[in-house]
Design a protein around this motif. Structure first.
Motif, mmCIF file in Angstrom:
data_model
loop_
_atom_site.group_PDB
_atom_site.id
_atom_site.type_symbol
_atom_site.label_atom_id
_atom_site.label_comp_id
_atom_site.label_asym_id
_atom_site.label_seq_id
_atom_site.Cartn_x
_atom_site.Cartn_y
_atom_site.Cartn_z
ATOM 1 N N GLN A 189 90.575 0.666 37.052
ATOM 2 C CA GLN A 189 90.450 2.024 37.559
ATOM 3 C C GLN A 189 91.834 2.648 37.593
ATOM 4 O O GLN A 189 92.810 1.982 37.923
ATOM 5 N N LYS A 190 91.919 3.918 37.207
ATOM 6 C CA LYS A 190 93.186 4.631 37.337
ATOM 7 C C LYS A 190 92.926 5.974 37.979
ATOM 8 O O LYS A 190 91.858 6.564 37.816
ATOM 9 N N GLN A 191 93.926 6.421 38.735
ATOM 10 C CA GLN A 191 93.797 7.733 39.353
ATOM 11 C C GLN A 191 95.156 8.401 39.444
ATOM 12 O O GLN A 191 96.182 7.736 39.558
ATOM 13 N N ASP A 192 95.127 9.709 39.352
ATOM 14 C CA ASP A 192 96.342 10.492 39.497
ATOM 15 C C ASP A 192 96.826 10.367 40.938
ATOM 16 O O ASP A 192 96.016 10.378 41.868
ATOM 17 N N ILE A 193 98.132 10.232 41.097
ATOM 18 C CA ILE A 193 98.719 10.267 42.432
ATOM 19 C C ILE A 193 99.973 11.113 42.378
ATOM 20 O O ILE A 193 100.537 11.353 41.307
ATOM 21 N N GLU A 200 100.217 7.665 37.626
ATOM 22 C CA GLU A 200 98.865 7.162 37.832
ATOM 23 C C GLU A 200 98.944 5.767 38.437
ATOM 24 O O GLU A 200 99.803 4.967 38.064
ATOM 25 N N LYS A 201 98.041 5.521 39.350
ATOM 26 C CA LYS A 201 97.906 4.205 39.956
ATOM 27 C C LYS A 201 96.766 3.501 39.226
ATOM 28 O O LYS A 201 95.663 4.026 39.140
ATOM 29 N N GLY A 258 91.380 -5.587 38.918
ATOM 30 C CA GLY A 258 91.076 -6.655 39.862
ATOM 31 C C GLY A 258 91.757 -6.328 41.177
ATOM 32 O O GLY A 258 91.577 -5.252 41.731
ATOM 33 N N SER A 259 92.598 -7.230 41.650
ATOM 34 C CA SER A 259 93.331 -6.970 42.892
ATOM 35 C C SER A 259 94.791 -6.590 42.628
ATOM 36 O O SER A 259 95.571 -6.431 43.553
ATOM 37 N N THR A 260 95.149 -6.434 41.354
ATOM 38 C CA THR A 260 96.526 -6.107 40.986
ATOM 39 C C THR A 260 96.679 -4.609 40.777
ATOM 40 O O THR A 260 95.858 -3.980 40.120
ATOM 41 N N VAL A 261 97.754 -4.067 41.344
ATOM 42 C CA VAL A 261 98.030 -2.633 41.235
ATOM 43 C C VAL A 261 99.262 -2.427 40.367
ATOM 44 O O VAL A 261 100.275 -3.110 40.526
ATOM 45 N N TYR A 262 99.147 -1.501 39.436
ATOM 46 C CA TYR A 262 100.243 -1.081 38.573
ATOM 47 C C TYR A 262 100.429 0.419 38.745
ATOM 48 O O TYR A 262 99.520 1.131 39.170
ATOM 49 N N TYR A 263 101.603 0.884 38.354
ATOM 50 C CA TYR A 263 101.868 2.317 38.330
ATOM 51 C C TYR A 263 102.330 2.652 36.923
ATOM 52 O O TYR A 263 103.244 2.015 36.406
ATOM 53 N N ASP A 317 106.530 -3.785 33.434
ATOM 54 C CA ASP A 317 105.577 -4.776 32.941
ATOM 55 C C ASP A 317 105.207 -4.444 31.499
ATOM 56 O O ASP A 317 104.326 -3.637 31.249
ATOM 57 N N SER A 318 105.894 -5.087 30.569
ATOM 58 C CA SER A 318 105.628 -4.812 29.157
ATOM 59 C C SER A 318 104.374 -5.516 28.658
ATOM 60 O O SER A 318 103.882 -5.223 27.578
#
Length: 150
Positions: free
Chosen positions: A80-84, A110-111, A115-120, A143-144
């Protein structure tokens, strides 16, 4: 011979274009629709795409915020991604950007949750330089190994 080759290229191009196409909600399995409606119960304006064996739902939460969710055919949310807003970035991410990309300004943020891992993921721009698209972990490390999700 040349005509057959050109015909083959046209058909291959059409098949490739069809593999990432917008579809109506009537073509989305009910288990996938339910997965989205559980997370976003009041949203009925959803744009759907079929990406291989995944369904992608783009949901407008309001005028300035979108959420995109990828769901398997079995109804499992994959990403899932969302604008922040930039102000919502963790301090570690902001300091990493300021240290490594001082010449750039943040254009989009975007966030991404997998799973339980969050990237930006961020789009950066600078005058006279090529724009950059980067993915950072929650601790601010680039994170490449994670592809930028357009």
């Amino acid at each position: 011979m040349k005509e057959k080759f050109v015909g083959f290229l046209v058909v291959a191009g059409l098949l490739t274009a069809c593999s990432n196409q917008q579809i109506s909600s009537s073509k989305v399995p009910s288990v996938v629709l339910n997965a989205i409606s559980e997370q976003f119960p009041a949203k009925d304006d959803v744009e759907w795409k079929k990406l291989g064996n995944l369904y992608e739902a783009e949901i407008d939460l309001n005028d300035s915020m979108d959420v995109t969710v990828q769901v398997t055919e079995a109804g499992q949310v994959m990403m899932q991604k969302q604008d922040i807003a930039t102000a919502e970035l963790p301090a570690s991410v902001l300091s990493s950007i300021q240290a490594q990309y001082a010449d750039y300004t943040i254009d989009e943020v975007e966030k991404v949750t997998k799973g339980s891992t969050v990237y930006y993921q961020l789009e950066l721009e600078a005058s006279g330089k090529k724009d950059k698209k980067i993915v950072l972990s929650a601790d601010g490390k680039e994170d490449s190994s994670t592809a930028f999700w357009d």
